[in-house]
Motif scaffolding. Structure first.
Motif, PDB file in Angstrom:
ATOM      1  N   THR A   1       0.841  -1.208   0.000  1.00 38.03           N
ATOM      2  CA  THR A   1       0.000   0.000   0.000  1.00 38.03           C
ATOM      3  C   THR A   1       0.866   1.246   0.000  1.00 38.03           C
ATOM      4  O   THR A   1       0.580   2.216  -0.721  1.00 38.03           O
ATOM      5  N   GLY A   2       1.931   1.239   0.822  1.00 36.28           N
ATOM      6  CA  GLY A   2       2.823   2.399   0.855  1.00 36.28           C
ATOM      7  C   GLY A   2       3.467   2.649  -0.502  1.00 36.28           C
ATOM      8  O   GLY A   2       3.565   3.804  -0.955  1.00 36.28           O
ATOM      9  N   ALA A   3       3.917   1.592  -1.178  1.00 41.03           N
ATOM     10  CA  ALA A   3       4.545   1.747  -2.491  1.00 41.03           C
ATOM     11  C   ALA A   3       3.540   2.255  -3.522  1.00 41.03           C
ATOM     12  O   ALA A   3       3.858   3.123  -4.353  1.00 41.03           O
ATOM     13  N   TRP A   4       2.310   1.735  -3.464  1.00 43.72           N
ATOM     14  CA  TRP A   4       1.265   2.201  -4.391  1.00 43.72           C
ATOM     15  C   TRP A   4       0.998   3.689  -4.184  1.00 43.72           C
ATOM     16  O   TRP A   4       0.932   4.467  -5.141  1.00 43.72           O
ATOM     17  N   LEU A   5       0.829   4.085  -2.927  1.00 42.59           N
ATOM     18  CA  LEU A   5       0.542   5.489  -2.637  1.00 42.59           C
ATOM     19  C   LEU A   5       1.690   6.390  -3.058  1.00 42.59           C
ATOM     20  O   LEU A   5       1.473   7.488  -3.582  1.00 42.59           O
ATOM     21  N   LEU A   6       2.909   5.946  -2.828  1.00 41.35           N
ATOM     22  CA  LEU A   6       4.053   6.758  -3.206  1.00 41.35           C
ATOM     23  C   LEU A   6       4.115   6.949  -4.715  1.00 41.35           C
ATOM     24  O   LEU A   6       4.477   8.029  -5.204  1.00 41.35           O
TER      25      LEU A   6
END
Length: 226
Positions: free
Chosen positions: A205-210
């Motif tokens: 999720t963090g990578a997607w948001l970034l």
């Protein structure tokens, strides 16, 4: 909307940063201090390492609050009633983590006293009490961390700020994380495989948001009742 893209990227950075600082703090810096001769006998010689680990663990608890504050405007525009709960849980988790790390620093002081004591065995009972207190507070912090993550993913799911599969998986993983902690508090061994999905979901999720930010466009839901 650039505002939501920026907010999403900020949230992604805090999620990845919290994960990285927790891993470095707990596993890279602090875990080795408990090995070998043990924390009481060995921490005094590694005081700098312990203090650096404490700072990283505190950072890992601070970043979810920072991310929640950045997400607040997007959630409020969509009338999401979990926005305030997210901030409250993040604050509670940070406070409990601060208590845990304060106890760890107290254990470090005991280790330093142990290194200079004429009768080091006298400090053992006090160390055991401090260690047991830290252990209990640590798992309370883990439980609050899971509750914060569950509230975050639930907010993102209901506000439709991400493809719904991402927060749905995150909700299930956070529930498993909390289940592992509750089972341990009930006297069972801590089952690490139950925690692994939460780490994977946070990373994904963090990578997607970034990379993508929050879902842009469309309509807002009903305004949150004052």
């Amino acid at each position: 909307m650039n505002q939501e893209r920026t907010a999403g990227q900020w949230l992604g950075m805090t999620m990845l940063g919290a994960m990285a600082s927790a891993i470095c703090g707990y596993f890279v810096l602090l875990a080795p201090v408990f090995e070998g001769a043990g924390f009481l006998a060995g921490a005094a010689a590694q005081a700098g390492r312990v203090r650096a680990g404490v700072l990283l663990v505190l950072l890992s608890a601070l970043l979810p609050l920072v991310g929640g504050l950045g997400l607040w405007p997007a959630l409020r525009r969509r009338g999401n009633r979990l926005a305030l709960a997210l901030l409250a849980l993040a604050v509670a988790c940070l406070a409990v983590t601060a208590v845990e790390q304060g106890l760890l620093l107290a254990m470090l002081s005991l280790s330093q006293a142990h290194a200079m004591a004429a009768d080091p065995a006298m400090l053992q009972p006090v160390y055991v009490l401090a260690g047991n207190a830290r252990h209990a507070v640590h798992y309370l912090a883990l439980l609050l961390s899971g509750a914060t993550s569950l509230t975050l993913y639930t907010s993102l799911f209901h506000a439709r700020l991400l493809p719904r599969a991402l927060p749905a998986c995150g909700m299930a993983a956070a529930a498993l994380h909390m289940g592992a902690v509750l089972l341990h508090l009930a006297g069972q061994p801590f089952y690490f495989p139950l925690v692994a999905p939460a780490a994977l979901c946070q990373l994904g999720t963090g990578a997607w948001l970034l990379a993508r930010g929050l879902r842009q466009g469309a309509s807002l839901t009903r305004a949150h009742a004052a």
